[in-house]
Design an enzyme around this catalytic site. Structure first.
Site, mmCIF file in Angstrom:
data_model
loop_
_atom_site.group_PDB
_atom_site.id
_atom_site.type_symbol
_atom_site.label_atom_id
_atom_site.label_comp_id
_atom_site.label_asym_id
_atom_site.label_seq_id
_atom_site.Cartn_x
_atom_site.Cartn_y
_atom_site.Cartn_z
ATOM 1 C CE1 TYR A 154 45.841 19.557 -28.933
ATOM 2 C CE2 TYR A 154 45.355 17.242 -28.538
ATOM 3 C CZ TYR A 154 46.241 18.239 -28.914
ATOM 4 O OH TYR A 154 47.525 17.907 -29.276
ATOM 5 C CE LYS A 158 46.876 19.680 -32.363
ATOM 6 N NZ LYS A 158 47.948 20.422 -33.032
ATOM 7 C CB ILE A 187 55.032 13.224 -27.174
ATOM 8 C CG1 ILE A 187 54.374 12.625 -28.438
ATOM 9 C CG2 ILE A 187 56.547 13.275 -27.289
ATOM 10 C CD1 ILE A 187 54.733 11.197 -28.773
#
Ligand code: NAD
Length: 256
Positions: A154, A158, A187
């Site tokens: 990941y 990114k 989030i």
């Protein structure tokens, strides 16, 4: 009405941050094209926008499919007469240290998170370049700037999106196209709920996430949507090739 008369394509707008952003952009006057593989989620976002009096079109689209992205962009431009804003938001997350990441998980994550951005930009850019106007927002993550345990694939994906954003900005500045990146902290969305549930002790996982953000809380999708609105609107007209952190102090604040 900061996006009055504009058309915004948002990938992954069938859930989480993408949906919140779609609703906010629509409330600010934009027509929204929701591009997602999740038909139920995408249609629900479109219905919510229409319910609040806005214009929305759901197009089933897998960002890993080049032809699908090309066709989505053509349909969007045809429906609304052009594309002003592209928010490359669709993304997935794998878990594990590098030696634990299976090759197919690595490949899939790179295809969705990195190649997906390439496909969608390549499909939408001709419409923006022709009009010499546009704003692109690429979804990176705060993780691109940090070392976090067990997030190898990941983080790599990114980081690639953040670097791509800077390179793209140089190439498309002459066309009056701005390209910026969003770097959220953690989030609370279905994406994070899945990650938390997959951990051995979900409660401890949530507590650890809260601890590492100075806000002491998880962020809300609406808080990222507000940052996306800034980057989409003319209010950010002098912001180019930049990372915008929306992370509750995760990257720059340290409690030691
Ligand atoms: P989410 O899982 O709630 O939403 C992601 C959406 O992307 C879903 O609707 C899904 O169907 C769609 N999608 C997945 N693969 C797709 C594909 N191949 N083609 C088209 N659509 C596809 O996730 P979210 O938390 O709202 O995350 C949105 C973006 O924000 C992701 O890129 C994620 O990496 C990034 N992000 C999230 C957080 C967080 O803490 N939630 C933090 C930093 C960055």
């Amino acid at each position: 009405m900061r996006l009055q008369g504009k058309t915004a394509v948002i990938t992954g707008a069938g859930s989480g941050i993408g949906r919140s952003t779609a609703l906010l952009f629509a409330a600010e006057g934009a027509a929204i094209v929701i591009a997602d593989i999740d038909t139920a989620g995408g249609e629900q976002t479109a219905a919510e926008i229409r319910g609040q009096g806005g214009g929305a079109l759901f197009i089933a689209c897998d960002v890993t499919d080049e032809d699908g992205a090309t066709s989505m962009a053509a349909q969007a431009a045809e429906a609304y007469g052009g594309i002003d804003v592209l928010f490359n938001n669709a993304g997935i997350s794998g878990i594990g240290a590098l030696h634990e990441v299976e090759p197919q998980v690595w490949e899939r994550e790179m295809r969705v998170n990195v190649t997906g951005v390439y496909h969608t930009c390549r499909a939408v850019l001709p419409y923006m370049m022709e009009r010499r106007s546009g704003t692109i927002i690429n979804m990176s993550s705060s993780i691109a700037e940090m070392g976090v345990a067990a997030r190898a694939s990941y983080t790599a994906s990114k980081g690639a999106v953040l670097s791509l954003t800077k390179a793209m900005q140089v190439d498309y500045a002459p066309y009056n196209i701005r390209v910026n990146a969003l770097l959220p902290g953690t989030i609370l969305t279905p994406f994070v709920e899945r990650y938390v549930q997959a951990s051995e002790d979900p409660e401890a996982a949530v507590a650890a996430i809260k601890r590492r953000q100075l806000s002491g809380e998880l962020g809300r999708p609406q808080q990222v949507a507000q940052a996306a609105l800034f980057l989409a609107s003319d209010e950010s007209s002098f912001v180019m090739g930049s990372p915008l952190y929306v992370d509750g102090g995760l990257v720059f604040g340290k409690q030691v």
